[in-house]
Scaffold this motif. Structure first.
Motif, mmCIF file in Angstrom:
data_model
loop_
_atom_site.group_PDB
_atom_site.id
_atom_site.type_symbol
_atom_site.label_atom_id
_atom_site.label_comp_id
_atom_site.label_asym_id
_atom_site.label_seq_id
_atom_site.Cartn_x
_atom_site.Cartn_y
_atom_site.Cartn_z
ATOM 1 N N CYS A 92 5.977 41.401 25.181
ATOM 2 C CA CYS A 92 4.863 40.688 24.568
ATOM 3 C C CYS A 92 4.754 39.324 25.239
ATOM 4 O O CYS A 92 5.765 38.739 25.641
ATOM 5 C CB CYS A 92 5.085 40.518 23.064
ATOM 6 N N TYR A 93 3.538 38.807 25.354
ATOM 7 C CA TYR A 93 3.312 37.480 25.900
ATOM 8 C C TYR A 93 2.522 36.619 24.913
ATOM 9 O O TYR A 93 2.924 35.516 24.589
ATOM 10 C CB TYR A 93 2.569 37.570 27.234
ATOM 11 N N PHE A 94 1.381 37.172 24.429
ATOM 12 C CA PHE A 94 0.598 36.489 23.409
ATOM 13 C C PHE A 94 0.818 37.227 22.094
ATOM 14 O O PHE A 94 0.495 38.409 21.971
ATOM 15 C CB PHE A 94 -0.886 36.458 23.762
ATOM 16 N N HIS A 95 1.345 36.521 21.109
ATOM 17 C CA HIS A 95 1.729 37.136 19.844
ATOM 18 C C HIS A 95 0.528 37.655 19.071
ATOM 19 O O HIS A 95 -0.487 36.970 18.939
ATOM 20 C CB HIS A 95 2.486 36.122 18.990
ATOM 21 N N SER A 96 0.657 38.867 18.561
ATOM 22 C CA SER A 96 -0.343 39.411 17.647
ATOM 23 C C SER A 96 0.186 39.247 16.230
ATOM 24 O O SER A 96 1.211 39.839 15.870
ATOM 25 C CB SER A 96 -0.618 40.888 17.920
ATOM 26 N N THR B 109 -0.974 40.435 13.701
ATOM 27 C CA THR B 109 -1.282 41.608 12.882
ATOM 28 C C THR B 109 -0.622 42.893 13.365
ATOM 29 O O THR B 109 -0.489 43.828 12.581
ATOM 30 C CB THR B 109 -2.806 41.810 12.815
ATOM 31 N N THR B 110 -0.190 42.960 14.639
ATOM 32 C CA THR B 110 0.358 44.222 15.134
ATOM 33 C C THR B 110 1.762 44.134 15.717
ATOM 34 O O THR B 110 2.422 45.159 15.833
ATOM 35 C CB THR B 110 -0.569 44.860 16.189
ATOM 36 N N CYS B 111 2.238 42.966 16.114
ATOM 37 C CA CYS B 111 3.590 42.857 16.678
ATOM 38 C C CYS B 111 4.632 43.112 15.591
ATOM 39 O O CYS B 111 4.562 42.521 14.504
ATOM 40 C CB CYS B 111 3.840 41.468 17.258
ATOM 41 N N VAL B 112 5.584 43.970 15.890
ATOM 42 C CA VAL B 112 6.660 44.263 14.945
ATOM 43 C C VAL B 112 7.986 44.218 15.692
ATOM 44 O O VAL B 112 8.164 44.889 16.700
ATOM 45 C CB VAL B 112 6.475 45.644 14.275
ATOM 46 N N GLY B 113 8.903 43.402 15.185
ATOM 47 C CA GLY B 113 10.241 43.310 15.739
ATOM 48 C C GLY B 113 11.227 44.095 14.894
ATOM 49 O O GLY B 113 10.889 44.648 13.846
ATOM 50 N N GLU B 114 12.445 44.128 15.353
ATOM 51 C CA GLU B 114 13.481 44.958 14.749
ATOM 52 C C GLU B 114 14.088 44.383 13.465
ATOM 53 O O GLU B 114 14.450 45.131 12.563
ATOM 54 C CB GLU B 114 14.594 45.160 15.794
ATOM 55 N N LEU B 115 14.209 43.072 13.373
ATOM 56 C CA LEU B 115 14.995 42.454 12.297
ATOM 57 C C LEU B 115 14.101 41.855 11.206
ATOM 58 O O LEU B 115 13.991 40.638 11.072
ATOM 59 C CB LEU B 115 15.920 41.381 12.869
ATOM 60 N N GLY B 116 13.485 42.694 10.412
ATOM 61 C CA GLY B 116 12.638 42.218 9.324
ATOM 62 C C GLY B 116 13.443 41.711 8.148
ATOM 63 O O GLY B 116 14.473 42.286 7.791
ATOM 64 N N PRO C 146 4.103 31.564 27.029
ATOM 65 C CA PRO C 146 3.949 32.632 26.032
ATOM 66 C C PRO C 146 4.008 32.089 24.613
ATOM 67 O O PRO C 146 4.656 31.084 24.344
ATOM 68 C CB PRO C 146 5.148 33.555 26.320
ATOM 69 N N THR C 147 3.334 32.803 23.718
ATOM 70 C CA THR C 147 3.389 32.490 22.282
ATOM 71 C C THR C 147 4.252 33.492 21.533
ATOM 72 O O THR C 147 4.366 33.417 20.315
ATOM 73 C CB THR C 147 1.973 32.456 21.688
ATOM 74 N N CYS C 148 4.822 34.438 22.260
ATOM 75 C CA CYS C 148 5.626 35.501 21.652
ATOM 76 C C CYS C 148 6.883 35.698 22.495
ATOM 77 O O CYS C 148 6.798 35.934 23.700
ATOM 78 C CB CYS C 148 4.805 36.795 21.606
ATOM 79 N N LEU C 149 8.046 35.596 21.862
ATOM 80 C CA LEU C 149 9.304 35.862 22.568
ATOM 81 C C LEU C 149 10.011 37.030 21.885
ATOM 82 O O LEU C 149 10.399 36.942 20.724
ATOM 83 C CB LEU C 149 10.213 34.633 22.534
#
Length: 140
Positions: free
Chosen positions: A57-61, A63-70, A131-134
Motif C-alpha cells: 500500500c502507498y496511499f491509505h484507503s 475504507t478498504t485497507c485491512v491489516g492483520e492486527l485488529g 506514503p500515507t500508508c505503511l
C-alpha cells in the motif's frame, strides 16, 4: 478521518471510498465524482504492523485497507531527526489493523512500534511525495 479509521470493518459503507493523499483526502460515493478535502496543517500516516501477513500500500484507503492486527494494543514513538519526541503513547489499532498518526508536515523521523509480539523501528517522512500508508512493518 479518525472516525472512518475507527469504524469497525463490518460497519463500513460499501459505497464509500476514501483515499488519503499527502495533501488531501479523496472521497468517492457510489462511483460518483471524486471530492477532494484538503489536509492543510498536518500529515496523516496510517500504520499497520504485522506478524504473518500484510499487503502493499502507498496511499491509505480509510475504507478498504485491512491489516492483520485488529484491536491490538501498541506503544508508539515518533522521534524527529532533530531529536524532538513528537509522539510517545499507548494506542490500540482499529478493527482494520491500522492506527492513524497526525504528524507535522515535511519532517524526517523515526517511528518505533512495540507490541507484545515484538517491535519494529523504521524511518518515516511526511513530505508531498511520501506514503500515507505503511504496511511493511514486521514485528520481530
Amino acid at each position: 478521518m479518525d472516525e472512518l479509521e475507527a469504524t469497525p470493518v463490518d460497519d463500513r459503507r460499501d459505497d464509500l471510498i476514501a483515499s488519503v493523499r499527502p495533501n488531501a483526502v479523496l472521497f468517492t460515493i457510489d462511483g460518483g465524482p471524486e471530492t477532494s478535502v484538503p489536509l492543510e496543517d498536518e500529515f496523516y500516516l496510517s500504520v499497520a504492523p504485522y506478524r504473518n501477513t500484510t499487503h502493499d500500500c502507498y496511499f491509505h484507503s480509510l475504507t478498504t485497507c485491512v491489516g492483520e492486527l485488529g484491536d491490538e494494543p501498541l506503544h508508539l514513538t515518533v522521534v524527529g531527526d532533530d531529536g524532538e519526541v513528537l509522539l510517545d503513547e499507548e494506542r490500540t489499532t482499529s478493527s482494520n489493523g491500522f492506527v492513524g498518526l497526525w504528524l507535522p508536515r515535511d519532517i524526517d523521523a523515526t517511528l518505533t512500534i512495540t507490541h507484545e509480539n515484538g517491535s519494529i523501528t523504521t524511518p518515516i517522512s511526511t513530505g508531498a511525495d511520501d506514503p500515507t500508508c505503511l504496511t511493511d512493518l514486521p514485528l520481530t
